[in-house]
Design a protein around this motif. Structure first.
Motif, PDB file in Angstrom:
ATOM      1  N   ILE B 595      -7.609  10.692  -2.944  1.00 52.79           N
ATOM      2  CA  ILE B 595      -6.842   9.547  -2.443  1.00 52.79           C
ATOM      3  C   ILE B 595      -5.740   9.275  -3.453  1.00 52.79           C
ATOM      4  O   ILE B 595      -6.001   9.218  -4.659  1.00 52.79           O
ATOM      5  CB  ILE B 595      -7.733   8.294  -2.320  1.00 52.79           C
ATOM      6  CG1 ILE B 595      -8.963   8.615  -1.459  1.00 52.79           C
ATOM      7  CG2 ILE B 595      -6.946   7.113  -1.752  1.00 52.79           C
ATOM      8  CD1 ILE B 595     -10.158   7.775  -1.803  1.00 52.79           C
ATOM      9  N   TYR B 596      -4.521   9.155  -2.949  1.00 52.56           N
ATOM     10  CA  TYR B 596      -3.388   8.953  -3.851  1.00 52.56           C
ATOM     11  C   TYR B 596      -2.661   7.669  -3.500  1.00 52.56           C
ATOM     12  O   TYR B 596      -2.478   7.348  -2.326  1.00 52.56           O
ATOM     13  CB  TYR B 596      -2.446  10.164  -3.777  1.00 52.56           C
ATOM     14  CG  TYR B 596      -3.148  11.432  -4.171  1.00 52.56           C
ATOM     15  CD1 TYR B 596      -3.555  11.622  -5.486  1.00 52.56           C
ATOM     16  CD2 TYR B 596      -3.441  12.421  -3.227  1.00 52.56           C
ATOM     17  CE1 TYR B 596      -4.239  12.764  -5.851  1.00 52.56           C
ATOM     18  CE2 TYR B 596      -4.125  13.566  -3.589  1.00 52.56           C
ATOM     19  CZ  TYR B 596      -4.517  13.733  -4.905  1.00 52.56           C
ATOM     20  OH  TYR B 596      -5.193  14.848  -5.269  1.00 52.56           O
ATOM     21  N   TRP B 597      -2.218   6.995  -4.533  1.00 58.42           N
ATOM     22  CA  TRP B 597      -1.551   5.722  -4.339  1.00 58.42           C
ATOM     23  C   TRP B 597      -0.190   5.741  -5.025  1.00 58.42           C
ATOM     24  O   TRP B 597       0.001   6.364  -6.058  1.00 58.42           O
ATOM     25  CB  TRP B 597      -2.362   4.578  -4.976  1.00 58.42           C
ATOM     26  CG  TRP B 597      -3.675   4.335  -4.316  1.00 58.42           C
ATOM     27  CD1 TRP B 597      -4.874   4.847  -4.654  1.00 58.42           C
ATOM     28  CD2 TRP B 597      -3.906   3.502  -3.181  1.00 58.42           C
ATOM     29  NE1 TRP B 597      -5.865   4.400  -3.815  1.00 58.42           N
ATOM     30  CE2 TRP B 597      -5.286   3.555  -2.889  1.00 58.42           C
ATOM     31  CE3 TRP B 597      -3.077   2.703  -2.362  1.00 58.42           C
ATOM     32  CZ2 TRP B 597      -5.868   2.851  -1.842  1.00 58.42           C
ATOM     33  CZ3 TRP B 597      -3.659   2.001  -1.327  1.00 58.42           C
ATOM     34  CH2 TRP B 597      -5.045   2.086  -1.065  1.00 58.42           C
ATOM     35  N   ASP B 598       0.729   5.028  -4.398  1.00 63.50           N
ATOM     36  CA  ASP B 598       1.964   4.694  -5.106  1.00 63.50           C
ATOM     37  C   ASP B 598       1.974   3.182  -5.274  1.00 63.50           C
ATOM     38  O   ASP B 598       2.422   2.447  -4.402  1.00 63.50           O
ATOM     39  CB  ASP B 598       3.191   5.178  -4.330  1.00 63.50           C
ATOM     40  CG  ASP B 598       4.485   4.869  -5.090  1.00 63.50           C
ATOM     41  OD1 ASP B 598       4.397   4.183  -6.149  1.00 63.50           O
ATOM     42  OD2 ASP B 598       5.547   5.308  -4.639  1.00 63.50           O
ATOM     43  N   VAL B 599       1.440   2.762  -6.357  1.00 62.44           N
ATOM     44  CA  VAL B 599       1.313   1.330  -6.598  1.00 62.44           C
ATOM     45  C   VAL B 599       2.648   0.763  -7.060  1.00 62.44           C
ATOM     46  O   VAL B 599       3.020  -0.361  -6.742  1.00 62.44           O
ATOM     47  CB  VAL B 599       0.223   1.076  -7.659  1.00 62.44           C
ATOM     48  CG1 VAL B 599       0.085  -0.408  -7.935  1.00 62.44           C
ATOM     49  CG2 VAL B 599      -1.099   1.672  -7.206  1.00 62.44           C
ATOM     50  N   THR B 600       3.385   1.582  -7.806  1.00 56.60           N
ATOM     51  CA  THR B 600       4.608   1.097  -8.449  1.00 56.60           C
ATOM     52  C   THR B 600       5.682   0.731  -7.430  1.00 56.60           C
ATOM     53  O   THR B 600       6.141  -0.403  -7.359  1.00 56.60           O
ATOM     54  CB  THR B 600       5.154   2.186  -9.391  1.00 56.60           C
ATOM     55  OG1 THR B 600       4.099   2.619 -10.237  1.00 56.60           O
ATOM     56  CG2 THR B 600       6.299   1.642 -10.232  1.00 56.60           C
ATOM     57  N   ASP B 601       6.051   1.713  -6.630  1.00 53.60           N
ATOM     58  CA  ASP B 601       7.187   1.493  -5.738  1.00 53.60           C
ATOM     59  C   ASP B 601       6.781   0.954  -4.384  1.00 53.60           C
ATOM     60  O   ASP B 601       7.508   0.172  -3.771  1.00 53.60           O
ATOM     61  CB  ASP B 601       7.942   2.815  -5.538  1.00 53.60           C
ATOM     62  CG  ASP B 601       8.889   3.077  -6.687  1.00 53.60           C
ATOM     63  OD1 ASP B 601       8.983   2.196  -7.571  1.00 53.60           O
ATOM     64  OD2 ASP B 601       9.491   4.158  -6.717  1.00 53.60           O
TER      65      ASP B 601
END
Lengths: 624, 624
Positions: B595-601
Motif C-alpha cells: 500500500i502506497y501513500w502520497d501524504v505530502t502532496d
C-alpha cells in the motif's frame, strides 16, 4: 565434577605469584633517615630490589617497575627455571620491556613485607646481611618481646601499628635514593599498574624531569569513593580482629589472619569483573571445592574466596596491608582537571596510559581524567582503553598484555619502528598534507591508522610540530600508536573537552564527517581548539550519485565513501558541498581554501567547475 | 564545613527506616508446624504483619507487599503522624498502591527479627500475646539459659545458629498460610523489590494462579557470582566474630556487633552506584563526620560506613542476617532461559518488571533474563529499565518511584485508564490497522507511545489478540505502558532473542526502518518471529525528494520523515521502495500486499502509479 574446559575456580590471577624466595633480590640501605611526607622520619630504611639486564655506560637505559599492593620485587623470571614473576608477560628478553636492551629495576615498596622496611621491622634493628626478611618470617622472629602496650620507643620490638603513616610520595623517595645508589640520574621509563601506577604518577609530578617516559596502567589520580569504601572495610576487618592486638601480634602464635583473609576476599572481588566472576564460578555455582577453612565454602565462589583469603595470610603481613592500603587511599593528585593540570604542568616526559573497559576499581574514566589534563597541557600522551572482561586484573593477564604490550614496546623504541614504512595517501589526504606547513601542530580527529600524521612525521622528521590523533576503534588506536604517533582513545560524539582553545595550528577531520552524530557541535569544538580547521568529506551531490538516484530510483551509490548498500552503510550523514557551505555560513565560519577532487571518474583530478556536481571529494580549510 | 547543599554524608536511604515500634502490627500463628523446603520443620511459627485499607466482600482487592533483607512489615504510614514506612512513596491513599482501593498486606519474613519467627526465638517458647518481640528486645531476654554448646533440643534457649536453613520458598509458605487466615484465595497483586522481588517470583512460580499481577522490582532469577561473593564475605565477617559464639550470644552482654557492622558496611556499598557514592562523599572526601566508633573514620565515606554499620547492630540480629542472606543466595530459579521458561510456564498472571540502569547488585540484565523467558512463553509482561544514578537503592527512592510508580498504578487499574483516549493515526498506521484482523496477536517494534496498539485495543476490545510493544526510549515505554499496553524495553539493534519462532500473527515495524542499524538482521528476526510481517517506511525516491536533490544539489528533504537537516536527522538509512523490493527479493521474502501513500502532496491519497516516484510512504506486508 568439573569439565576439563572449566578452569579450577580456586585459581586466581594472583596464583602466578609463588612466594619466590627472592633469591635474586638485593638490599639497599638508605644512608640517612628518611624524612616522611606526613611528618617524622624513619631510620635504617631498607629497600629490597631486583634487577634485570645491564646498565649501560651513560646509565640511560634504566627502567623502574613499580608493583601493586600485594606485589614484590620479583616482577619477572631471571632465568628459565626461576620462579614466575608477576609481569613475566611484559618483562624479559625480547619482550616489550626488553631486558636485552634495558636495565630493569623493581623495588619492593616502603611499608611492604617482602624485604623492604615495613611495620614488621624493629625500629633500631640491625640491617640483615644474609637472608632477606619477608612476611613468612616476620621480623618478630628476631624479637623476644611481647609487651602489652604499643611503645615505639622500645627498640627491641617491631613497629606494628606504630609504623608511621606513609604516602606514595615516601615510596618514591626510597626509590629515588635507590636510583642515586645505582648511578641512575634519569630513568628511561617508569612503569606501573594500579598502586604501581600511583607511584609512577607521583614520580613525574614530584620530579618532572626524572624520566623520559611515564607508563601508567589501570590507575587513577585518586581512588573513587567506592574503592575508598572497600579499603576502609578491609582495614576495619583487620583492625577489629581481636588477634590484631593493636598491631603487636608479632612473636605470638595469634595473628589477625581472619581479618586479613576477609580483607583479601574483598580485594579479590574488586579485581574481577562481574562477567569474569560469572564465567569463573557459574559453571560450578553450587559445587564448591573442598578445602580446610574456618570460612564458609557453600558456593564455588565461597571456596575460592576462602582459599585465596587464607593463602594470603601465609605470605602477607596485616600491618603492611593496612599501611599500603592507607597510603593508596591518601594518594590524591587532584579531583579537578585544573588541579591535575597543576600536578603535571612541569613534566617533560611522554606518557602512555592504558585503561581496561571492565575495570570498576580503577575505571577507565579515571585514566581519562589524567589524559584530559595532560592533553590540555600539550603533553605527549597516548591513551588506549582495552576492551576486556578481565576487570582490574587485566593488567596482569597475558591475553591483555598482548593487547597493550605493543604500545609499551613502541614507547620504549629508540626510533619509532614504523616511521619509515611507506604510507599511501588519498587525494584528499595529499591536499591536507600540503596545507600543513612544517612545524604546524596537527590534531587529526578520527585518525584511522594514523596514515596522515605518519606522512607528516616522515616528511618533516624532527622539524615536525606536535602531532596527535584521536580514535575510537581499538585496532586503529593500536595501529596508530605503533607508528610512533600519539593517539588518544576518544569518541568524537562527546565533543573535545580534553582540549583547550587554539591548542593546535590545524585540526583535521578527514573522511569522517559523514559518520559523525553531532556535526555542528563537533565543528564548533574543532574551531575552538584549532587555529585552522581542515575537513574532507565525500560529496553526496556528485554527478554520478545524482544520476544513479534519478535514473535508478534507488538510494544512490558511487565508488568511494558512498559505495555501500543503503541498509548497511557506516555513513549516517549525506553532506553535499552546497550543504556544507550553507552550514558553515550559518556558523559564521570563514573559508580560507577549498580543494575539490573527482577521484571516481577522473582518477584524482582537481575540479574547478561546478564542484557540487563534478567533485566527489571536498577539502575545506577554514577558521573562525 | 559542609555547604548547605551537600547532603549529610552520614545519611542513608535506609535512614527512612526509624525502627518504628510496630504499633500497627499483628501476629498470626501457624496452626501447624511448617515443613521446610530443605527438610525438617519449624513449630510455633509466628508471622508479624501489617495491613492497610479494607478487604472487599469477595476478597479480590488484596495486595501482598514483600520486603527486602533489612525491611519489615512497616511498609508505609498508617496515618499522618505515624513513623515513616520504607515504601511510603508507593503505598498510601491515592498512591500507585492505593490503600483507598486495595487491602495491602506486608508480613515480616520468616527468619527475620522484626516480629516473625527467627533465630532469636525459643523453639518451644510461648507465643507472645502482647508486645511484638523484635531485634531490639531479642528473644534472649525471655531466656535465662546461656549454655555453652548449641542444643536445639533445649527448649529454653533460642535457636541461634541452629535455626534451620530456610529458603525463599519457606517465606512464601508462611505468607500463604497468612493469606488463608485472612480469607484471601487469590491476590490482586504480589509486589516486591530486591529480596522482596525474589519472594514474588517464588510465589508465581510455585503457585501459578495465586495472583492476578506480579510486580518484581530490581530483582533477579538468582544472584550474580559477584553478589554471592559479597554475601559470603558478610557472613564470614559475622560468623568469625568471636562474639558470635556459634550463634548463642543471646542473653550475654557480647554480641557479634563488629562482624554484623562490617557485613552492613559491605551491603551499603553494593546498594549505591559508583556515581552516587562520588556525589555523596567526594565533596567532603577528607572531612569525615565525628562519631564515636571503634571503626576507622578517616574519610567521609569511612564515617558513613562506621555510622551505618553500628546503627544496624542496634536494630538487626546477626543470626537473622545470616539466615536471610543465605536464603537469598540459595534462591535459584534457573541460569538459562529454558530453565526460566519451565519455572514460569504455568503462570496465569500478568507481569511488571522494573530494573535500574546503575544497579550493579541486581543488574538490569538479570531482569531481562526473566523478561525474555516470559516473553518466549507468551506471558503478558511489561519491562522498563529506569535510567538513574541511585543504584540498587533506587527502588526505595522517591525520585525513582515517581518514574516507575505510574507503571505500578496502571497494572493495578481496573480498566486501563487511557484505553478510551482517542489516538490519532498516520495514513500508514491506518493501513496497518486494516491489515490486523480482530484477534490477531501483534508485536509492534519501535512502538513509540503505543498509538497503533492502542487503536487495535480500542477497536477490538476484549476480542483483541495479544498486543505487545518494544521500545528503547524510556518516555515512550512509560507512555505506552500507561495506555495499558504491554511493552518491553529493548534495543532492536540486538535482534529479537527474547521471542520464539512464529510467536505473533503480525510483527510490525512502523516508521522505524530508517533508524535501524542492522536492517537485514532485524528483518530476518521479524520474519522468524511473525507469521506475517508489516513494515512501513518513508520512500527516499519520492518525486519531491528527487527534484529537491537534483535541482538544489543538496541532501534532499521533503515534508515527513525526511524533513531534517542533513547534519541532525535521526535517520541513518535512506530506503527507497525499489531498494526495499530488491532487498526483500534477495532475502527470499514473499510480498503479500503493498500500500502506497502520497501524504505530502495528495493529503493521504493511495498511490497506484509508479509508487517509487509518486509515493512518500510505503506499507508492505510479507512473509517467508
Amino acid at each position: 565434577m568439573t569439565s576439563p574446559n572449566v578452569p579450577d575456580p580456586l585459581v586466581s590471577t594472583d596464583d602466578i605469584r609463588t612466594d619466590a624466595p627472592l633469591a635474586d633480590a638485593r638490599l639497599f640501605v638508605l644512608p640517612e633517615p628518611l624524612a616522611l611526607e606526613l611528618g617524622g622520619s624513619l631510620p635504617n630504611v631498607r629497600c629490597c630490589y631486583e634487577t634485570w639486564g645491564t646498565l649501560n655506560a651513560d646509565a640511560s637505559n634504566a627502567i623502574l617497575v613499580c608493583h601493586a599492593i600485594s606485589g614484590d620485587s620479583h616482577a619477572a623470571r631471571h632465568r628459565e627455571n626461576d620462579a614466575p614473576g608477576w609481569w613475566d608477560g611484559l618483562i624479559g628478553p625480547g619482550l616489550p620491556i626488553d631486558t636485552d636492551r634495558f636495565f630493569v629495576v623493581c623495588p619492593n615498596v616502603l611499608g611492604g613485607c617482602r624485604g623492604s622496611t615495613g611495620p614488621g621491622d624493629i625500629p633500631d634493628g640491625d640491617i640483615p646481611d644474609g637472608d632477606i626478611p619477608t612476611a613468612d618470617i616476620p621480623a618478630a622472629d628476631n624479637s623476644a618481646t611481647n609487651s602489652d602496650s604499643p611503645d615505639v620507643a622500645n627498640p627491641a620490638r617491631p613497629y606494628g601499628a606504630e609504623f608511621p603513616r606513609i604516602t606514595i610520595g615516601d615510596m618514591v623517595e626510597v626509590q629515588r635514593r635507590l636510583a642515586d645508589h645505582l648511578g641512575i640520574t634519569k630513568w628511561r621509563a617508569v612503569v606501573g599498574g594500579s598502586l604501581g601506577g600511583h607511584q609512577v604518577l607521583q614520580w613525574v609530578s614530584r620530579y618532572p624531569d626524572s624520566t623520559q617516559t611515564c607508563i601508567a596502567i589501570a590507575t587513577s589520580p585518586r581512588l573513587t569513593s567506592q574503592a575508598l569504601g572497600f579499603d576502609v572495610i578491609a582495614r576495619n576487618a583487620i583492625q577489629t580482629d581481636p588477634h590484631f592486638a593493636g598491631g603487636q601480634y608479632y612473636g605470638t602464635d595469634k595473628r589477625p589472619d581472619t581479618g586479613l583473609a576477609i580483607a583479601r576476599m574483598l580485594g579479590h572481588i574488586t579485581y574481577l569483573s562481574v562477567a569474569a566472576m560469572e564465567a569463573k564460578f557459574d559453571p560450578d555455582r553450587h559445587d564448591p571445592r573442598q578445602i580446610a577453612s574456618q570460612f564458609e565454602q557453600r558456593f564455588s565462589v565461597g571456596s575460592y574466596l576462602a582459599h585465596q583469603g587464607q593463602k594470603f595470610t601465609t605470605r602477607f603481613d596485616a600491618n603492611s596491608y593496612v599501611t599500603l592500603s592507607l597510603a593508596m587511599d591518601l594518594f590524591d593528585l587532584g579531583g579537578t582537571r585544573l588541579r591535575l593540570m597543576e600536578t603535571f604542568d612541569e613534566c617533560s616526559c611522554d606518557f602512555l596510559l592504558v585503561g581496561f573497559s571492565s575495570d570498576w576499581l580503577f575505571p577507565p574514566s579515571q585514566s581519562r581524567e589524567i589524559v584530559n589534563a595532560l592533553t590540555a597541557l600539550d603533553k605527549q600522551v597516548t591513551y588506549a582503553e582495552i576492551t576486556t572482561d578481565a576487570g582490574h586484573d587485566a593488567f596482569l593477564i597475558d591475553r591483555d598484555i598482548a593487547m597493550y604490550g605493543p604500545l609499551v614496546r613502541e614507547r620504549l623504541a629508540d626510533s619509532p619502528s614504523s616511521y619509515k614504512a611507506p604510507v599511501e595517501l588519498t587525494s584528499a589526504e595529499e591536499s591536507i598534507l600540503d596545507l600543513v606547513a612544517t612545524g604546524d601542530s596537527v590534531l587529526d580527529l578520527g585518525c584511522g591508522q594514523g596514515e596522515l600524521l605518519s606522512a607528516i612525521q616522515q616528511r618533516d622528521a624532527d622539524k615536525s610540530g606536535r602531532l596527535m590523533g584521536v580514535e575510537v576503534a581499538q585496532e586503529n588506536i593500536l595501529a596508530t600508536a605503533v607508528r610512533g604517533i600519539h593517539v588518544i582513545d576518544y569518541d568524537l560524539n562527546n565533543g573535545l573537552p580534553a582540549f583547550i582553545d587554539n591548542q593546535f595550528d590545524i585540526v583535521v577531520l578527514n573522511a569522517t564527517l559523514q559518520a559523525v552524530k553531532n556535526v555542528v557541535e563537533l565543528l564548533d569544538e574543532m574551531l575552538r581548539v584549532g587555529k585552522r580547521v581542515v575537513i574532507s568529506f565525500p560529496n553526496f551531490a556528485y554527478r554520478r550519485l545524482r544520476e544513479d538516484y534519478v535514473n535508478r530510483g534507488r538510494s544512490p551509490r558511487a565508488p568511494g565513501e558512498f559505495d555501500y548498500d543503503w541498509h548497511n552503510t557506516p555513513n549516517r550523514r549525506f553532506p553535499t558541498i552546497a550543504d556544507v557551505h550553507d552550514l558553515l555560513s550559518d556558523m559564521n565560519v570563514t573559508i580560507d581554501r577549498e580543494i575539490y577532487w573527482d577521484v571516481t571518474d577522473k582518477k584524482s583530478i582537481a575540479v574547478d567547475d561546478e564542484p557540487n556536481l563534478n567533485a566527489d571529494t571536498a577539502v575545506i580549510e577554514m577558521h573562525r
